[in-house]
Design a protein around this motif. Sequence first.
Motif, PDB file in Angstrom:
ATOM      1  N   GLU A   1      91.551 -20.113  22.808  1.00 40.74           N
ATOM      2  CA  GLU A   1      90.992 -21.462  22.671  1.00 40.74           C
ATOM      3  C   GLU A   1      90.643 -21.742  21.198  1.00 40.74           C
ATOM      4  O   GLU A   1      90.239 -20.837  20.468  1.00 40.74           O
ATOM      5  CB  GLU A   1      89.731 -21.590  23.530  1.00 40.74           C
ATOM      6  CG  GLU A   1      90.052 -21.470  25.013  1.00 40.74           C
ATOM      7  CD  GLU A   1      88.814 -21.222  25.872  1.00 40.74           C
ATOM      8  OE1 GLU A   1      88.968 -21.273  27.100  1.00 40.74           O
ATOM      9  OE2 GLU A   1      87.727 -20.947  25.331  1.00 40.74           O
TER      10      GLU A   1
ATOM     11  N   SER B   1      81.800 -26.390  24.429  1.00 38.80           N
ATOM     12  CA  SER B   1      81.884 -26.742  23.005  1.00 38.80           C
ATOM     13  C   SER B   1      82.767 -27.956  22.731  1.00 38.80           C
ATOM     14  O   SER B   1      82.696 -28.513  21.638  1.00 38.80           O
ATOM     15  CB  SER B   1      82.250 -25.547  22.126  1.00 38.80           C
ATOM     16  OG  SER B   1      83.419 -24.950  22.580  1.00 38.80           O
TER      17      SER B   1
ATOM     18  N   ASN C   1      86.682 -30.650  37.525  1.00 40.17           N
ATOM     19  CA  ASN C   1      87.625 -31.425  36.720  1.00 40.17           C
ATOM     20  C   ASN C   1      88.766 -31.860  37.624  1.00 40.17           C
ATOM     21  O   ASN C   1      89.732 -31.136  37.838  1.00 40.17           O
ATOM     22  CB  ASN C   1      88.141 -30.578  35.550  1.00 40.17           C
ATOM     23  CG  ASN C   1      89.051 -31.381  34.649  1.00 40.17           C
ATOM     24  OD1 ASN C   1      89.559 -32.442  35.043  1.00 40.17           O
ATOM     25  ND2 ASN C   1      89.263 -30.895  33.446  1.00 40.17           N
TER      26      ASN C   1
ATOM     27  N   TYR D   1      80.229 -34.634  36.263  1.00 36.94           N
ATOM     28  CA  TYR D   1      80.936 -33.585  35.512  1.00 36.94           C
ATOM     29  C   TYR D   1      80.825 -33.888  34.029  1.00 36.94           C
ATOM     30  O   TYR D   1      81.333 -34.896  33.554  1.00 36.94           O
ATOM     31  CB  TYR D   1      82.412 -33.537  35.933  1.00 36.94           C
ATOM     32  CG  TYR D   1      83.155 -32.320  35.430  1.00 36.94           C
ATOM     33  CD1 TYR D   1      82.961 -31.078  36.009  1.00 36.94           C
ATOM     34  CD2 TYR D   1      84.046 -32.409  34.358  1.00 36.94           C
ATOM     35  CE1 TYR D   1      83.639 -29.947  35.553  1.00 36.94           C
ATOM     36  CE2 TYR D   1      84.730 -31.284  33.890  1.00 36.94           C
ATOM     37  CZ  TYR D   1      84.525 -30.064  34.494  1.00 36.94           C
ATOM     38  OH  TYR D   1      85.191 -28.943  34.046  1.00 36.94           O
TER      39      TYR D   1
ATOM     40  N   GLY E   1      81.533 -31.549  31.463  1.00 35.35           N
ATOM     41  CA  GLY E   1      82.346 -30.719  30.565  1.00 35.35           C
ATOM     42  C   GLY E   1      81.537 -29.574  29.986  1.00 35.35           C
ATOM     43  O   GLY E   1      82.038 -28.799  29.178  1.00 35.35           O
TER      44      GLY E   1
ATOM     45  N   LEU F   1      79.432 -26.461  31.528  1.00 35.43           N
ATOM     46  CA  LEU F   1      79.088 -25.737  32.751  1.00 35.43           C
ATOM     47  C   LEU F   1      77.574 -25.601  32.936  1.00 35.43           C
ATOM     48  O   LEU F   1      77.044 -25.790  34.026  1.00 35.43           O
ATOM     49  CB  LEU F   1      79.750 -24.351  32.664  1.00 35.43           C
ATOM     50  CG  LEU F   1      79.429 -23.310  33.706  1.00 35.43           C
ATOM     51  CD1 LEU F   1      79.964 -23.726  35.055  1.00 35.43           C
ATOM     52  CD2 LEU F   1      80.036 -21.967  33.298  1.00 35.43           C
TER      53      LEU F   1
ATOM     54  N   LYS G   1      89.535 -20.509  34.978  1.00 37.42           N
ATOM     55  CA  LYS G   1      89.297 -20.620  33.535  1.00 37.42           C
ATOM     56  C   LYS G   1      88.070 -19.841  33.061  1.00 37.42           C
ATOM     57  O   LYS G   1      88.030 -19.307  31.961  1.00 37.42           O
ATOM     58  CB  LYS G   1      89.100 -22.096  33.175  1.00 37.42           C
ATOM     59  CG  LYS G   1      88.686 -22.308  31.742  1.00 37.42           C
ATOM     60  CD  LYS G   1      88.470 -23.760  31.381  1.00 37.42           C
ATOM     61  CE  LYS G   1      88.128 -23.875  29.910  1.00 37.42           C
ATOM     62  NZ  LYS G   1      87.840 -25.239  29.498  1.00 37.42           N
TER      63      LYS G   1
ATOM     64  N   GLU H   1      79.972 -16.021  31.863  1.00 35.94           N
ATOM     65  CA  GLU H   1      79.661 -17.317  32.471  1.00 35.94           C
ATOM     66  C   GLU H   1      79.342 -17.153  33.967  1.00 35.94           C
ATOM     67  O   GLU H   1      78.245 -17.498  34.423  1.00 35.94           O
ATOM     68  CB  GLU H   1      80.843 -18.287  32.270  1.00 35.94           C
ATOM     69  CG  GLU H   1      81.048 -18.613  30.803  1.00 35.94           C
ATOM     70  CD  GLU H   1      82.274 -19.466  30.493  1.00 35.94           C
ATOM     71  OE1 GLU H   1      82.172 -20.403  29.694  1.00 35.94           O
ATOM     72  OE2 GLU H   1      83.357 -19.179  31.034  1.00 35.94           O
TER      73      GLU H   1
HETATM   74  P1  AHG Z   1      83.386 -22.939  26.602  1.00 38.48           P
HETATM   75  O1  AHG Z   1      83.034 -24.130  25.771  1.00 38.48           O
HETATM   76  O2  AHG Z   1      82.383 -21.836  26.492  1.00 38.48           O
HETATM   77  O3  AHG Z   1      84.799 -22.457  26.371  1.00 38.48           O
HETATM   78  O4  AHG Z   1      83.272 -23.322  28.119  1.00 38.48           O
HETATM   79  C1  AHG Z   1      83.908 -24.484  28.578  1.00 38.48           C
HETATM   80  C2  AHG Z   1      83.901 -24.451  30.072  1.00 38.48           C
HETATM   81  C3  AHG Z   1      82.686 -25.037  30.738  1.00 38.48           C
HETATM   82  O5  AHG Z   1      81.586 -25.283  29.962  1.00 38.48           O
HETATM   83  C4  AHG Z   1      83.170 -26.311  31.365  1.00 38.48           C
HETATM   84  O6  AHG Z   1      82.609 -26.471  32.635  1.00 38.48           O
HETATM   85  C5  AHG Z   1      84.645 -26.149  31.450  1.00 38.48           C
HETATM   86  O7  AHG Z   1      85.009 -25.181  30.522  1.00 38.48           O
HETATM   87  C6  AHG Z   1      85.328 -27.416  31.156  1.00 38.48           C
HETATM   88  O8  AHG Z   1      86.688 -27.201  31.239  1.00 38.48           O
HETATM   89  P2  AHG Z   1      87.708 -28.402  31.450  1.00 38.48           P
HETATM   90  O9  AHG Z   1      87.749 -29.149  30.162  1.00 38.48           O
HETATM   91  O10 AHG Z   1      89.001 -27.696  31.766  1.00 38.48           O
HETATM   92  O11 AHG Z   1      87.200 -29.217  32.613  1.00 38.48           O
END
Ligand code: AHG
Length: 334
Positions: A64, A120, A210, A243, A245, A247, A273, A279
């Motif tokens: 990522e 993030s 999502n 939602y 974005g 968690l 994911k 997490e």
């Molecule tokens: P991180 O920023 O630590 O990588 O976590 C992102 C996670 C979580 O916070 C969120 O619920 C999810 O990824 C969102 O993913 P999508 O954009 O795929 O929905």
Amino acid sequence: MGQFPLTLSSFITQKQANHQGATQELARLLVQVGLVGKLLAQDLRRAGLIDILGTTGEVNVQGETVKKLDEIANETFLKVFQQSGLVCALASEEMEKPVLLPDHWPQAQYMLLFDPLDGSSNTDCNMPLGTIFSIVRLRDKDRMPTEHDLVHKGTEQIAAGYLLYGSSTMLVYTIGQGVHGFTLEPGIGEYLLSHEQIHTPSRGKVYGVNEGNYHKWSGGTQKYIDSLKVKDTATERPYSVRYSGCLVADVHRILLGGGIYLYPGELDKPEGKLRLLYEANPLAMVVEQAGGRASTGTMRILDVEAKQLHQRVPLIIGSAEDVRDAEVFIQGRR
Ligand code: AHG
Ligand code: MN
Ligand code: MN
């Protein structure tokens, strides 16, 4: 006049004494996590003014894009804990390998795993963010830990929790004696007890997922989400979608008010994911301690056998009855 609310350290030492035989040390550790939270909250509050938004140009071990704030958050954890003397190993979502701290061993018997900045993608638009942490004790006290020792089952966690950077900064944690929430009082820089003994309702009225990924899901997952939209007075459907974005923010809402959050497995990516150690496990411990449930869809998150540090896992978490319903659909029992 009402009583002044307890601070984080006085709550742990006064109210949770004699637990796990090491409350003082755990209290110190949680206070240091709180310090990381204060430092990050300060950065986040002025992020748009000091050129720390956007990406670093790097890609992390998860594949990522790394945000500047992901890196800052990770560095803050390292700085605080490398000098704390409280842990002998640190593992992070943002680092391929753990940081082992031989100078702190054998006095320090705890290891800390963390997602330094959760959600993030929210950094650049002033939306909520979080930090997730998990604390485990060294299994074999007679030798320095290796990477392998950090790979553990969720049931081995001694403590877990999160920081939520929302309209307030909160620290929510469990040491296996319920879940307690503290709000940072910015004027005095102290976390004060604001949510003692959080209990998650057995059913809620919101779901967080999502839904743009709908076509990637199994028929069971699709049918479950469809079922939440059909009018049914007995279960108060249709549910509302929430939602963000992040968690942490989505789970926090559900922890307090009930409902369900899902990041399910996908047909081409059955592991989903989210990361098991940074997490899913810590949030599962928190939610179970509040009376909720956390599942992969087929088994309890906390019983998942961890094989690798950065392992992913499907996560279905929240009110016990809602999560049970989702399991029935995902397992094709309905
Ligand atoms: P991180 O920023 O630590 O990588 O976590 C992102 C996670 C979580 O916070 C969120 O619920 C999810 O990824 C969102 O993913 P999508 O954009 O795929 O929905
Ligand atoms: Mn995350
Ligand atoms: Mn992260």
